[in-house]
Design an enzyme around this catalytic site. Sequence first.
Site, PDB file in Angstrom:
ATOM      1  N   ASP A 771       7.018   3.518  11.284  1.00 55.67           N
ATOM      2  CA  ASP A 771       6.975   4.584  10.294  1.00 55.67           C
ATOM      3  C   ASP A 771       6.891   5.905  11.063  1.00 55.67           C
ATOM      4  O   ASP A 771       6.597   5.919  12.265  1.00 55.67           O
ATOM      5  CB  ASP A 771       5.794   4.418   9.331  1.00 55.67           C
TER       6      ASP A 771
HETATM    7  C1  BGC Z   1       6.686   7.413   4.972  1.00 55.42           C
HETATM    8  C2  BGC Z   1       7.860   6.451   5.026  1.00 55.42           C
HETATM    9  C3  BGC Z   1       9.143   7.226   5.106  1.00 55.42           C
HETATM   10  C4  BGC Z   1       9.091   8.115   6.322  1.00 55.42           C
HETATM   11  C5  BGC Z   1      10.366   8.924   6.529  1.00 55.42           C
HETATM   12  C6  BGC Z   1       6.736   8.444   6.063  1.00 55.42           C
HETATM   13  O1  BGC Z   1       5.817   9.449   5.802  1.00 55.42           O
HETATM   14  O2  BGC Z   1       5.488   6.688   5.050  1.00 55.42           O
HETATM   15  O3  BGC Z   1       7.845   5.635   3.892  1.00 55.42           O
HETATM   16  O4  BGC Z   1      10.232   6.349   5.150  1.00 55.42           O
HETATM   17  O5  BGC Z   1       8.013   9.032   6.167  1.00 55.42           O
HETATM   18  O6  BGC Z   1      10.481   9.927   5.631  1.00 55.42           O
END
Ligand code: BGC
Length: 842
Positions: A771
Amino acid sequence: MTAIHASRSDAVTAAEQEHQERVRRLAGECMVVLENHGVLPLAAPCKVALFGNGARATVKGGTGSGDVNARRVVTIEEGLEAAGFTVTTKDWLDAQQALTERDYRDYWARTEAEAARIGQEPMFVSWADPFVPQEIAPFSAAADPAGDTALFVLARNSGEGADRYHKPGDYQLLPGEKALLETLGKSYERVIVLLNVGGVVDVPAIAATPGVGALVLIGQSGAVGGHAVADVLLGKTEPSGRLAATWARRYEDYPAAATFSHNNGQWNEEYYTEGIYVGYRYFDTFGVEPFYPFGYGLGYTTFAQRVDAATADAEQVRLTVTVTNTGARPGREVVQVYASAPYHTLEKPWQQLVAFAKTPVLAPGEHRQLTLTFPLTRLESYDPDRAAYLLEAGRYTIRVGHHSRDTVPALYIDLDGDALTKIVKKICPLDCELPLRTRRETRPHPELAVEGAPVVVLHAADIATRRVTYAGEPDPLPAPPTDHCITMEEVRAGKWTLEQLVAQLTVEEMADLCVGTAREGQEGADSIIGAAALTVPGAAGDTSVRLAYRGVTNMVNADGPAGLRLAPHFRVTAQGRILAPSKAFSEYAVDFPPRQPGDTDYYQYCTAIPVASLLACSWDLDLIEAMGDLVGEEMTRFGIRVWLAPGMNIQRDPLCGRNFEYFSEDPLLSGLCAAADVRGVQRHSGAGACIKHFFANNQEDNRMSVNEHIGEQALREIYLRNFAEAITAGNPQCLMTSYNLVNGVHTANSYDAITAFAREENGFSGYVMTDWSTSSARITAQVSRPDAYYPCASSPACIRAGNDLQMPGTQENIDDIVAAVQDGSLPLGYLQRCALRILQAL
Ligand code: BGC
């Protein structure tokens, strides 16, 4: 830069129109009728007194990376008017709008001041303290003497980075909402309440209000929600949804309520003492009455179910059930199958979902026979002492019915001994003592014997056992028999293998490939989360172009799950510079600098679909696959390689801020919904789905530094099982690890979860990514609570765990990986395997 796929025209295209119509039709089918005292459907559009914070400010989906930048949102007010209703309370709606806007201005001023005080991005401050409108405009029935129908839309919103609160304006009703509902109940003949929410709210308080005649969960249904709701009210669409979570009588009834997230005043340690007893597994086993049980929903008609045949063998269970529409309107029914396993000493829920199927639309009086076949292994449990999945000896009861609290036994399976189905190894050991809830103290449930329910005897010896083999440290790849620089094109042509290409790469090149492109200090790479791609504005990130000389292109990743998250409008200057409102989650209506000669404007409007928590209520895997298909089409249109969705964590507690992005409290339903979504996306050549957040990302407060302490049985039966189901049934190309730690180890660094569980036990063959910024010390420090004490995940440990790609990436990540290979702490074979899997995806 990759080619621009966006359109030069701002006009609504036929494809965009078609997608909106598809969503309008399907969204209504997911909605759940919770109460209906002869009120719905309405015979015709009528005068309606419209109230509630969701009437004009309808919430299409939650906030954060899960928010899709739609062209516009059809509010409920607009949807009703377009369908021919006359809204008689414009004055009240205007007053409410003015109050909310004032509230919001005050809130944002406070947020910015606090951000300046602590030297933080306002976005992060607002995450920790999201906007909740506090005031509800008063209303006197004398102001609307005309109508007999009132519609009250209760809206709630939440998003990543913060959990919800058990307080008025969030889980509970505001005093103004309560008072208004009471007034409506006294003043109107028909009062309909619509829940424009992504998760559970205090429904008993609504249902108990005298005069409320109908209650419908409309969820957050995407950009054309207002139209979908009007269709449901008029019965043009049959709301055939069933709840995918348990709705309790009191929040305190949920098993983790006392300690969940901020409830006990600390965010660093979360102890899963309820073990496997999550959602209905808890309510049913411990005799707690839910307000609305898991699987419940009324629709506009009634059904009878009759089990025609039920049988089982050593591999599978097979049921045939005839469903008859016994009511006066057309509708669809969900046949739900639950199993109760024998309880000796291993913890077992009273029952768990093992299969379901939905009928097509049946006319009044019409019937349809459904066949439900499911593997016997859906009845298994995990025994942490034996490190094996097994079916314990004894009687299994297979129940069939309308919802979890309305079933009858259809088949008994008597097993003559313990049968081990899969022998694995222990993973993710606990890092503390964890006292677990046990069923031992409860009184046994009475067994309902139904005359005629067949009994099948199975022999444990006939049931197959699978023993998983685990590989050890990977050897370095052998050097190829050539000095020639191998290209992707040659690999595709079969001249060389991908392994041979990878074996030629330097450590620096591989490290670069295993880290995304949003490197600090690099032009355009100034945004952190949610919009860090350099090539497609608004996409979340992309992969390295360092190997372009070998024909390796980059892969653009864009968020979801409620559609494709891109910047709807961007501009390219004559010099080829992209101007886009790239700042993560800020409003997209930002001002561009004045247009210069040679500038070109581009548009990429994507469709906002219903949030996952509503999609799951359809209990219709074809419907979810159709939504995935819609997203896959848009990915192809806009040049997106990987969709960072579906989200599929377990809804452990209703206050998790991202529950709207997740399907259910049940791992089977979650896994099968995710798999359907993935299949729809991956139908499109070149489009891949990335299931997330692997695993146990159940708390949003302090999400980068929370340590979730979970026993192995609960991990394997609940928090990992959903992913196993999705991998098996959907074959996703990608898996995203979560931010949190489990038992002291960052999931991003968990060899046990990534390599042993996902790959070796469950056959996951794609690549894994982190993530956003999980391995960035700077971002972790910014986002974590001030009292957090766990450091960020380690870059080399990601590679060792088999976490192939660190997103969106920093130069530090690359340097750390290179240093670890050079000092011998990270054997080369691990890095080569990560590089290989990324290139395989291409
Ligand atoms: C989130 C993810 C997301 C990623 C990219 C993170 O803050 O937890 O779910 O895909 O950002 O935007």
